[in-house]
Enzyme design. Structure first.
Site, PDB file in Angstrom:
ATOM      1  N   CYS A 157      14.843  80.437  63.256  1.00 26.30           N
ATOM      2  CA  CYS A 157      15.175  79.487  64.322  1.00 26.30           C
ATOM      3  C   CYS A 157      16.296  78.552  63.903  1.00 26.30           C
ATOM      4  O   CYS A 157      16.924  77.911  64.741  1.00 26.30           O
ATOM      5  CB  CYS A 157      13.949  78.679  64.720  1.00 26.30           C
ATOM      6  N   CYS A 215       8.931  83.537  72.632  1.00 29.89           N
ATOM      7  CA  CYS A 215       9.683  84.236  71.578  1.00 29.89           C
ATOM      8  C   CYS A 215       8.781  84.806  70.496  1.00 29.89           C
ATOM      9  O   CYS A 215       9.208  84.994  69.355  1.00 29.89           O
ATOM     10  CB  CYS A 215      10.693  83.281  70.945  1.00 29.89           C
ATOM     11  N   CYS A 227       7.092  79.704  69.368  1.00 25.12           N
ATOM     12  CA  CYS A 227       6.981  79.395  70.797  1.00 25.12           C
ATOM     13  C   CYS A 227       6.506  80.645  71.557  1.00 25.12           C
ATOM     14  O   CYS A 227       6.865  81.769  71.192  1.00 25.12           O
ATOM     15  CB  CYS A 227       8.338  78.992  71.349  1.00 25.12           C
ATOM     16  N   CYS A 249      18.782  77.063  72.238  1.00 21.14           N
ATOM     17  CA  CYS A 249      17.434  76.573  72.553  1.00 21.14           C
ATOM     18  C   CYS A 249      16.746  76.099  71.270  1.00 21.14           C
ATOM     19  O   CYS A 249      16.171  75.006  71.221  1.00 21.14           O
ATOM     20  CB  CYS A 249      16.633  77.689  73.228  1.00 21.14           C
ATOM     21  N   CYS A 250      16.826  76.897  70.196  1.00 24.86           N
ATOM     22  CA  CYS A 250      16.199  76.506  68.924  1.00 24.86           C
ATOM     23  C   CYS A 250      16.875  75.273  68.334  1.00 24.86           C
ATOM     24  O   CYS A 250      16.219  74.423  67.737  1.00 24.86           O
ATOM     25  CB  CYS A 250      16.283  77.646  67.907  1.00 24.86           C
TER      26      CYS A 250
HETATM   27  S1  SF4 Z   1      11.610  79.798  69.581  1.00 23.70           S
HETATM   28 FE1  SF4 Z   1      12.331  80.406  71.630  1.00 23.70          FE
HETATM   29  S2  SF4 Z   1      11.497  78.911  73.085  1.00 23.70           S
HETATM   30 FE2  SF4 Z   1      11.242  78.081  70.985  1.00 23.70          FE
HETATM   31  S3  SF4 Z   1      12.980  76.784  70.686  1.00 23.70           S
HETATM   32 FE3  SF4 Z   1      13.560  78.796  69.866  1.00 23.70          FE
HETATM   33  S4  SF4 Z   1      14.501  79.964  71.576  1.00 23.70           S
HETATM   34 FE4  SF4 Z   1      13.476  78.122  72.412  1.00 23.70          FE
END
Ligand code: SF4
Length: 245
Positions: free
Chosen positions: A235, A212, A209, A121-122
């Protein structure tokens, strides 16, 4: 070692990296802008130290471009802060966006990817948009501080990375806030009445985010509230470049 960017063969990065911790923030930023102009840009997530950098740059008349990574999953308070900062500093902050919307990502990966694979996701929502931006720059100015986490304690004020082997593209990372303490940053913000994220007043110390980010206690590492439940404190935007040269 000589600096490897074709445009600046005269720079001795090793000598500069050794000297720079003795320079003031004004001196570091002035050097960065005189050397690279708008090929140097400030990246910020509007946490304290990035705001101190922008304030110094504006006061010195250094017209660095400023960008942020807009994952589509930021807190409403963070999105609202962007406009207040643009008004306060008289600048436009470029929002770097991922290729997929949150909904598109959910369809491809089958739900909330941050709950199953936050690394991917990151990468999708932060690292890849940043890579696109860095491909157009010579220097990335960051607000990292060495006492934020173990990973960051090893960073240097000036770092050189091989960014793209095929194009022989090297990038400098300038971390001028490395030796500032959290207290110094916040004293500066309050003294100069710089707008800041309202979530800090609710106990959030490091804000990313919304899925998280959790509130931490004062005896925990600042970034302990990020990715709770996962063995993850970064991240990837400050680690994907690998080892600095
Ligand atoms: S901080 Fe969390 S929601 Fe944001 S990009 Fe990374 S995993 Fe995804």
């Amino acid at each position: 070692m000589s600096f490897l960017l074709e445009t600046h063969p005269e720079l001795d990065v090793a000598a500069l990296a050794e000297a720079m911790p003795g320079w003031s923030l004004d001196e570091v930023l002035t050097w960065g802008f005189k050397t690279f102009g708008q090929k140097a840009a400030i990246g910020t997530s509007y946490q304290g130290s990035g705001l101190v950098i922008i304030h110094h740059a504006r006061r010195l008349g250094l017209d660095f471009p400023v960008f942020t990574i807009d994952t589509g999953l930021l807190f409403p308070e963070t999105n609202e802060l962007k406009g207040r900062l643009e008004d306060f500093f008289g600048i436009q902050i470029e929002g770097l966006r991922p290729e997929q919307t949150v909904e598109e990502q959910g369809i491809e990966y089958g739900g909330d990817l941050w709950t199953t694979n936050p690394d991917t996701c990151c990468t999708n929502r932060k690292v890849l948009p940043l890579q696109k931006k860095l491909a157009k720059l010579d220097t990335w100015v960051t607000g990292v501080r060495s006492n934020q986490s173990d990973t960051r304690s090893h960073m240097k004020m000036l770092e050189l990375y091989e960014f793209d082997k095929l194009r022989e593209h090297y990038i400098l990372k300038l971390n001028p806030m490395l030796n500032w303490s959290r207290q110094e940053v916040w004293d500066y913000i309050k003294q100069h009445k710089i707008p800041y994220n309202a979530l800090h007043d609710q106990g959030y110390r490091s804000i990313g985010c919304w899925p998280c980010t959790k509130i931490t206690s004062s005896n925990e590492n600042e970034r302990a509230g990020r990715w709770e439940g996962f063995d993850k404190t970064e991240c990837g935007i400050h680690t994907f470049l690998g080892q600095n040269i």
